[in-house]
Scaffold this motif. Structure first.
Motif, PDB file in Angstrom:
ATOM      1  N   SER A  93     -10.757   4.156  -1.780  1.00 23.92           N
ATOM      2  CA  SER A  93     -11.010   2.762  -1.425  1.00 23.92           C
ATOM      3  C   SER A  93     -11.777   2.074  -2.546  1.00 23.92           C
ATOM      4  CB  SER A  93     -11.825   2.695  -0.138  1.00 23.92           C
ATOM      5  OG  SER A  93     -11.122   3.296   0.916  1.00 23.92           O
ATOM      6  N   LYS A 108       0.813  -1.224   0.000  1.00 24.92           N
ATOM      7  CA  LYS A 108       0.000   0.000   0.000  1.00 24.92           C
ATOM      8  C   LYS A 108       0.842   1.267   0.000  1.00 24.92           C
ATOM      9  CE  LYS A 108      -3.667   0.817   2.473  1.00 24.92           C
ATOM     10  NZ  LYS A 108      -4.948   1.000   1.796  1.00 24.92           N
ATOM     11  N   ASN A 121      -6.264  -0.413  -1.533  1.00 28.26           N
ATOM     12  CA  ASN A 121      -5.829   0.632  -2.461  1.00 28.26           C
ATOM     13  C   ASN A 121      -4.448   1.122  -2.052  1.00 28.26           C
ATOM     14  OD1 ASN A 121      -7.814   1.661  -0.236  1.00 28.26           O
ATOM     15  ND2 ASN A 121      -6.314   3.289  -0.539  1.00 28.26           N
ATOM     16  N   GLU A 170     -16.428   2.499   4.139  1.00 28.79           N
ATOM     17  CA  GLU A 170     -15.802   1.689   5.183  1.00 28.79           C
ATOM     18  C   GLU A 170     -16.696   1.518   6.406  1.00 28.79           C
ATOM     19  OE1 GLU A 170     -14.226   4.240   3.768  1.00 28.79           O
ATOM     20  OE2 GLU A 170     -12.158   3.666   3.248  1.00 28.79           O
ATOM     21  N   SER A 213      -8.216  -1.149   3.523  1.00 29.10           N
ATOM     22  CA  SER A 213      -8.817  -1.069   2.195  1.00 29.10           C
ATOM     23  C   SER A 213      -7.743  -1.351   1.142  1.00 29.10           C
ATOM     24  CB  SER A 213      -9.451   0.299   1.989  1.00 29.10           C
ATOM     25  OG  SER A 213      -8.512   1.321   2.259  1.00 29.10           O
ATOM     26  N   HIS A 230      -6.483  11.267   3.630  1.00 28.67           N
ATOM     27  CA  HIS A 230      -6.419   9.828   3.383  1.00 28.67           C
ATOM     28  C   HIS A 230      -7.209   9.384   2.162  1.00 28.67           C
ATOM     29  CE1 HIS A 230      -5.127   5.972   4.844  1.00 28.67           C
ATOM     30  NE2 HIS A 230      -6.318   5.469   4.628  1.00 28.67           N
ATOM     31  N   TYR A 231      -8.178  10.161   1.748  1.00 28.32           N
ATOM     32  CA  TYR A 231      -9.069   9.704   0.681  1.00 28.32           C
ATOM     33  C   TYR A 231      -8.967  10.633  -0.517  1.00 28.32           C
ATOM     34  CZ  TYR A 231     -10.976   7.097   4.558  1.00 28.32           C
ATOM     35  OH  TYR A 231     -11.122   6.274   5.627  1.00 28.32           O
TER      36      TYR A 231
HETATM   37 MG    MG Z   1      -8.426   3.004   3.683  1.00 26.39          MG
END
Ligand code: MG
Ligand code: TXA
Length: 320
Positions: free
Chosen positions: A147, A51, A141, A175, A139, A225-226
């Motif tokens: 994700s 990751k 990714n 999530e 996740s 984070h996303y």
């Molecule tokens: Mg994640």
């Protein structure tokens, strides 16, 4: 039955890979997870490497059932009640770890607690039962990317280097909700696919919000984070001509650019399911910016807004 003939990994093969210390991605009802044997530190390290994830993020240990979960975490009577009601399902509980239970400390990132969940997807539970040990899985990714909610997105993200147990598109697409339980106090560390209101209605108790200090308790929750490649502009009533548009609710006329609607009827559950895949699709349109319509801050809207806030945050490289 795999949905993609290009990677016909079966549950048996996936379990054999994980038992042998290899990685295998698998479907859960929330998002795809990048799975490894949670008791094997080398295998867990491979998750972080694959990751490109910061080391200090602890991982969720996925269990096949309550019996397995009880071997690794200490359940208070209140924790038992919550688990009995919401497992299998999109809920992660952070509970005291049973010392010496064999979990790699790379899974807990050295904390004395463990994040544990019994997933709702039957293939995921069958896989974990065959492995016979908890499966650590973030996740599936590369760190900082969206994700994945389909096997094809997992393959694309890792360039086909990771086998995938294809369980179809994820039902929730968001999530799991993370709760921690201390005494009679239930605190939400991460909003997710299980709405806070549902837990509150069941308990007849408020579910507290994590204060800023709990950034330490949930160190994985880095702001950006996303993050998609495009910049995100939130609460956009209408898009600018050079933007892609992520709409929500009934549409206005007159925008000819790339647009997807999370839920034309304004259904937050539908919007949650579509969120990551639509962001990824709009991200692929090559626009500098994605304008996102306002999302009501209620029910699953809390988790959707949390993800959008992260997606809109400056990238960590820009902060540091
Ligand atoms: Mg994640
Ligand atoms: O739906 C999900 O939860 C997906 C699927 C694959 O199960 N998994 C997932 O994992 O989202 P991940 O690694 O992306 O997020 C795990 C979160 C992180 O924010 C981490 O900080 C938190 O759980 N966490 C893990 N262990 C913890 C602990 N002991 N205390 C507090 N937070 C913890």
């Amino acid at each position: 039955m795999p949905h993609d003939a290009n990677d016909p990994t079966t549950i048996e093969q996936a379990a054999a890979l994980i038992r042998a210390g290899k990685l295998c991605a698998f479907a859960t009802e929330t998002v795809y997870g990048l799975g490894a044997d949670a008791t094997n530190s080398d295998a867990v390290l491979a998750i972080y490497e694959t990751k490109g994830r910061p080391r200090f993020n602890p991982l969720i240990s996925h269990c096949a059932d309550m019996e397995m979960a009880r071997r690794y975490a200490r359940f208070s009577p209140l924790a038992e009640r919550i688990a009995a009601r919401f497992w299998p399902g999109p809920l992660t509980l952070v509970l005291p770890m049973i010392p010496g239970s064999g979990l790699s400390d790379l899974v807990t990132a050295g904390l004395e607690t463990v994040a544990i969940r019994v997933p709702g997807h039957a293939d995921a539970r069958a896989l974990i039962a065959k492995v016979g040990r908890p499966v650590a899985a973030p996740s599936a990714n590369p760190s900082g990317k969206l994700s994945p909610t389909t096997a094809a997105q997992v393959r694309k993200g890792f360039g086909g280097r990771v086998p995938v147990l294809d369980g179809g598109p994820c039902r929730n697409g968001l999530e799991s909700t993370i709760l921690t339980i201390e005494g009679d106090t239930v605190t939400q560390l991460r909003a997710g696919a299980l709405a806070r209101e549902e837990v509150e209605a069941f308990l007849g108790l408020p579910v507290h919000s994590a204060s800023h200090d709990t950034a330490i308790a949930a160190p994985g929750m880095l702001k950006s984070h996303y993050a998609p490649e495009a910049a995100i502009r939130r609460d956009a009533e209408r898009p600018h001509a050079d933007e892609a548009f992520l709409a929500f609710g009934p549409e206005r006329e007159g925008f000819s650019g790339p647009m997807l609607n999370l839920s034309p009827s304004g259904d937050l559950r539908e919007a949650a399911r579509n969120l990551f895949s639509y962001l990824a699709r709009l991200d692929g349109e090559g626009r500098q910016r994605i304008a996102v319509a306002p999302i009501p801050h209620e029910g699953l809207g809390e988790a959707i807004n949390d993800r959008l806030e992260r997606a809109a945050a400056p990238r960590e490289s820009e902060i540091a």
